[in-house]
Design an enzyme around this catalytic site. Structure first.
Site, short mmCIF file in Angstrom:
data_model
loop_
_atom_site.label_atom_id
_atom_site.label_comp_id
_atom_site.label_asym_id
_atom_site.label_seq_id
_atom_site.Cartn_x
_atom_site.Cartn_y
_atom_site.Cartn_z
N ASP A 83 45.07 30.13 81.20
CA ASP A 83 46.19 31.06 81.04
C ASP A 83 46.69 31.11 79.61
O ASP A 83 47.19 32.14 79.15
CB ASP A 83 47.32 30.67 82.00
CG ASP A 83 46.85 30.73 83.43
OD1 ASP A 83 46.43 31.82 83.86
OD2 ASP A 83 46.84 29.68 84.11
N GLU A 102 40.48 22.24 89.71
CA GLU A 102 39.93 22.52 88.38
C GLU A 102 39.96 21.27 87.51
O GLU A 102 39.02 21.00 86.77
CB GLU A 102 40.72 23.65 87.71
CG GLU A 102 40.46 25.00 88.35
CD GLU A 102 41.36 26.10 87.83
OE1 GLU A 102 40.97 27.27 87.94
OE2 GLU A 102 42.45 25.80 87.32
C1 5RP Z 1 43.29 29.26 88.15
C2 5RP Z 1 43.22 29.15 86.69
C3 5RP Z 1 42.61 30.30 85.98
O1 5RP Z 1 41.52 29.84 85.28
C4 5RP Z 1 43.62 30.89 85.05
O2 5RP Z 1 44.76 31.23 85.83
C5 5RP Z 1 43.09 32.12 84.36
O3 5RP Z 1 42.92 33.14 85.27
P1 5RP Z 1 42.43 34.58 84.86
O4 5RP Z 1 41.06 34.42 84.29
O5 5RP Z 1 42.45 35.34 86.16
O6 5RP Z 1 43.41 35.15 83.86
O7 5RP Z 1 43.61 28.21 86.07
O8 5RP Z 1 43.97 28.16 88.69
#
Ligand code: 5RP
Length: 223
Positions: A83, A102
């Site tokens: 994010d 993750e």
């Molecule tokens: C999910 C995550 C994602 O990797 C993170 O939110 C990025 O998401 P996006 O690629 O949809 O922007 O940590 O838990």
């Protein structure tokens, strides 16, 4: 092609035959998984380890062979989204709610690559709300302690108003901090709070970031 697709597909170049690959979660990792599915259909031999139920569903649809995290000793490479990521490759993750799995997968990965659009690269972490996964029992006690520190926790809900539950059936408190002055201190403090299962600060995991740009360019940065 949008910046997420550019980054996600480019990162697939790092996957080699025979690898055990950690499969991230989210809309950027989605493109990596789609591309990997194409390569598997062409004969690439890889085994994936998923970071969420959503990613498991996607990988199964694309016929990517999978193993349980319990059954691997090490993962060769994990490709995941983020994010926010700063210049030191520290990141905020968990916008998609998969932070716990993750981090478990990243922790046993020899190498982690993050795939992001250009807008995710920041000078200071914290503008994106920091997810904190908490057990439902007594979670309001954790919430009060976070409030007392000025972190403005907000219990995560779905858009339809229903309560958000992680794949482990926990809650998420999103912290609206604005700017995180010392991510290491905050990470340590959060990890010591009873009731906190995991937090979205990923401080020493990514060694490469693949950044997609809206003009179609892609940049690979190594730490
Ligand atoms: C999910 C995550 C994602 O990797 C993170 O939110 C990025 O998401 P996006 O690629 O949809 O922007 O940590 O838990």
């Amino acid at each position: 092609m949008n910046s997420k697709q550019i980054a996600g597909e480019k990162a697939c170049d790092f996957i080699q035959d025979g690898m055990i690959v950690g499969l991230g979660t989210g809309s950027t990792a989605y493109y990596m998984i789609q591309k990997l599915g194409d390569r598997v259909a062409e004969g690439l031999n890889v085994t994936g380890v998923v970071t969420s139920k959503a990613t498991e569903k996607l990988a199964v649809e694309r016929n990517i062979p999978l193993m349980e995290l319990n059954d691997v000793t090490e993962i060769d490479l994990t490709i995941d989204g983020a994010d926010e990521v700063d210049e030191e490759f520290r990141g905020v993750k968990g916008g998609g709610g998969a932070l716990l799995f993750e981090k478990l997968v990243a922790n046993v990965s020899k190498k982690s690559i993050w795939v992001v659009g250009e807008d995710k690269v920041v000078a200071t972490l914290g503008a994106f709300p920091l997810p904190v996964e908490v057990v439902p029992f007594g979670y309001k006690q954790v919430e009060r302690q976070l409030e007392a520190r000025g972190y403005k926790p907000k219990l995560r809900h779905h858009e339809d108003g229903s309560l958000y539950l992680t794949d482990s059936q926990n809650y998420i408190l999103d912290l609206h901090i604005g700017s995180i002055a010392n991510p290491e201190d905050l990470n340590n403090w959060l990890n010591n709070l009873p009731g906190v299962v995991e937090n979205g600060l990923f401080l020493n995991y990514a060694s490469t970031i693949v950044i997609g740009f809206s003009d179609g360019k892609v940049e690979v940065r190594d730490k």
